[in-house]
Write a protein that holds these residues in place. Sequence first.
Motif, PDB file in Angstrom:
ATOM      1  N   VAL A 170       3.041  -4.958   2.516  1.00  7.02           N
ATOM      2  CA  VAL A 170       2.218  -5.787   3.404  1.00  7.02           C
ATOM      3  C   VAL A 170       2.552  -7.266   3.239  1.00  7.02           C
ATOM      4  O   VAL A 170       2.494  -8.033   4.195  1.00  7.02           O
TER       5      VAL A 170
ATOM      6  N   PRO B 223      -0.450 -13.189  13.986  1.00  7.54           N
ATOM      7  CA  PRO B 223      -0.969 -12.020  14.694  1.00  7.54           C
ATOM      8  C   PRO B 223      -1.752 -11.087  13.780  1.00  7.54           C
ATOM      9  O   PRO B 223      -1.615 -11.134  12.558  1.00  7.54           O
ATOM     10  N   SER B 224      -2.555 -10.256  14.393  1.00  5.72           N
ATOM     11  CA  SER B 224      -3.312  -9.245  13.678  1.00  5.72           C
ATOM     12  C   SER B 224      -2.347  -8.332  12.919  1.00  5.72           C
ATOM     13  O   SER B 224      -1.304  -7.953  13.450  1.00  5.72           O
ATOM     14  N   GLY B 225      -2.682  -8.034  11.673  1.00  4.35           N
ATOM     15  CA  GLY B 225      -1.834  -7.167  10.857  1.00  4.35           C
ATOM     16  C   GLY B 225      -0.708  -7.886  10.137  1.00  4.35           C
ATOM     17  O   GLY B 225       0.110  -7.255   9.460  1.00  4.35           O
ATOM     18  N   SER B 226      -0.663  -9.228  10.229  1.00  2.28           N
ATOM     19  CA  SER B 226       0.443  -9.960   9.613  1.00  2.28           C
ATOM     20  C   SER B 226       0.237 -10.198   8.119  1.00  2.28           C
ATOM     21  O   SER B 226       1.129 -10.700   7.440  1.00  2.28           O
ATOM     22  N   GLY B 227      -0.961  -9.858   7.604  1.00  2.12           N
ATOM     23  CA  GLY B 227      -1.196  -9.980   6.160  1.00  2.12           C
ATOM     24  C   GLY B 227      -2.046 -11.167   5.756  1.00  2.12           C
ATOM     25  O   GLY B 227      -2.161 -11.467   4.561  1.00  2.12           O
ATOM     26  N   LYS B 228      -2.698 -11.823   6.731  1.00  7.57           N
ATOM     27  CA  LYS B 228      -3.493 -13.017   6.439  1.00  7.57           C
ATOM     28  C   LYS B 228      -4.664 -12.698   5.499  1.00  7.57           C
ATOM     29  O   LYS B 228      -4.873 -13.388   4.508  1.00  7.57           O
ATOM     30  N   SER B 229      -5.422 -11.649   5.846  1.00  2.00           N
ATOM     31  CA  SER B 229      -6.569 -11.289   4.996  1.00  2.00           C
ATOM     32  C   SER B 229      -6.095 -10.866   3.618  1.00  2.00           C
ATOM     33  O   SER B 229      -6.672 -11.259   2.603  1.00  2.00           O
ATOM     34  N   THR B 230      -5.057 -10.064   3.584  1.00  2.73           N
ATOM     35  CA  THR B 230      -4.543  -9.600   2.298  1.00  2.73           C
ATOM     36  C   THR B 230      -4.136 -10.792   1.436  1.00  2.73           C
ATOM     37  O   THR B 230      -4.458 -10.840   0.248  1.00  2.73           O
TER      38      THR B 230
ATOM     39  N   PHE C 214       4.258   1.139   1.876  1.00  3.31           N
ATOM     40  CA  PHE C 214       4.206   0.148   2.952  1.00  3.31           C
ATOM     41  C   PHE C 214       3.964  -1.241   2.376  1.00  3.31           C
ATOM     42  O   PHE C 214       2.909  -1.513   1.809  1.00  3.31           O
TER      43      PHE C 214
ATOM     44  N   TYR D 279       0.880  -1.166   0.000  1.00  3.81           N
ATOM     45  CA  TYR D 279       0.000   0.000   0.000  1.00  3.81           C
ATOM     46  C   TYR D 279       0.913   1.210   0.000  1.00  3.81           C
ATOM     47  O   TYR D 279       1.556   1.492   1.013  1.00  3.81           O
TER      48      TYR D 279
HETATM   49  P1  ADP Z   1      -4.424  -9.591   9.096  1.00  7.84           P
HETATM   50  O1  ADP Z   1      -5.590 -10.113   8.315  1.00  7.84           O
HETATM   51  O2  ADP Z   1      -3.352 -10.610   9.329  1.00  7.84           O
HETATM   52  O3  ADP Z   1      -4.850  -8.948  10.373  1.00  7.84           O
HETATM   53  P2  ADP Z   1      -4.254  -7.644   6.973  1.00  7.84           P
HETATM   54  O4  ADP Z   1      -3.987  -8.419   5.738  1.00  7.84           O
HETATM   55  O5  ADP Z   1      -5.647  -7.161   7.193  1.00  7.84           O
HETATM   56  O6  ADP Z   1      -3.710  -8.451   8.235  1.00  7.84           O
HETATM   57  O7  ADP Z   1      -3.322  -6.359   6.983  1.00  7.84           O
HETATM   58  C1  ADP Z   1      -1.928  -6.428   6.812  1.00  7.84           C
HETATM   59  C2  ADP Z   1      -1.357  -5.045   6.911  1.00  7.84           C
HETATM   60  O8  ADP Z   1      -1.830  -4.248   5.831  1.00  7.84           O
HETATM   61  C3  ADP Z   1      -1.722  -4.317   8.183  1.00  7.84           C
HETATM   62  O9  ADP Z   1      -0.594  -3.602   8.629  1.00  7.84           O
HETATM   63  C4  ADP Z   1      -2.812  -3.368   7.740  1.00  7.84           C
HETATM   64  O10 ADP Z   1      -2.814  -2.212   8.533  1.00  7.84           O
HETATM   65  C5  ADP Z   1      -2.388  -3.050   6.322  1.00  7.84           C
HETATM   66  N1  ADP Z   1      -3.528  -2.714   5.457  1.00  7.84           N
HETATM   67  C6  ADP Z   1      -4.608  -3.494   5.207  1.00  7.84           C
HETATM   68  N2  ADP Z   1      -5.462  -2.887   4.356  1.00  7.84           N
HETATM   69  C7  ADP Z   1      -4.905  -1.670   4.073  1.00  7.84           C
HETATM   70  C8  ADP Z   1      -5.300  -0.572   3.236  1.00  7.84           C
HETATM   71  N3  ADP Z   1      -6.425  -0.592   2.530  1.00  7.84           N
HETATM   72  N4  ADP Z   1      -4.465   0.496   3.189  1.00  7.84           N
HETATM   73  C9  ADP Z   1      -3.313   0.524   3.888  1.00  7.84           C
HETATM   74  N5  ADP Z   1      -2.872  -0.487   4.678  1.00  7.84           N
HETATM   75  C10 ADP Z   1      -3.672  -1.567   4.779  1.00  7.84           C
END
Ligand code: ADP
Length: 247
Positions: free
Chosen positions: A23, A42-49, A21, A18
Amino acid sequence: MEKTTSSLISIRGLTKAYGTFTVLHGIDLDVAEGEVVCVIGPSGSGKSTLIRCINHLEAFQPDSTITVDGIRVAPGPALAKVRAEVGMVFQSFNLFPHMTVLKNVMIAPMRVRNTPAAEAERKARELLSRVGISEQAEKFPGQLSGGQQQRVAIARALAMEPRVLLFDEPTSALDPEMVGEVLDVMRKLAGTGVTMVIVTHEMGFARQVADRVIFMDGGRLVESGTPSDIFDNPKEARTRGFLRAVL
Ligand code: ADP
Ligand code: MG
């Protein structure tokens, strides 16, 4: 559309940023047909992405490659085919509030596959019975509990007969007493050979159901192995630290 791999999903060097940054830092992952992969971290590790990239709900760096059933995931005409093969279940259900439960499950095959209404309804009722809510077919989502809504969402995803189902923390928005009924449905699906990639914080479920567990941290795939490798014998300090905190 040449077949590039025997894996159902093949991810090579997946990088996603992003702005400045980053991810995801070059993830490599293969998922075989029939495999159940649980993604923890952990939360924020990129699992959803990571899982959202698989059907291109998130764009990713063009030098990364993802193929699903041999089809390259990229903007363009093949993307509709990928999306028809990849079912997705979200934390927040995302049902259509103005449609009955039955209609929610019928709509995608009718719109995307031109399935006749009678056939779509027969299939939908069968799926609702498979997830244990056939008696709720004529209700609207708002009249159902969270656990029931999530089971409808699973039936809706199955209605497209996807090659793989992706789950993003499917039980995280549920009241605790409803987590079990959704996990039971998922466990049953896993037992019937459905290919699944599941982001979850339910470590007991992951241990019991996963063929493979993947631990992510800081946008990297840190460690991957059988449930026993990861939970009983983690090699990486970051995996051990995470498990100590959550178990
Ligand atoms: P998880 O599902 O493991 O909690 P995410 O995949 O949601 O992690 O997010 C990974 C990282 O990407 C996090 O640091 C989050 O803040 C960042 N992030 C997610 N979506 C966005 C976005 N639309 N813009 C900027 N940063 C994002
Ligand atoms: Mg997430």
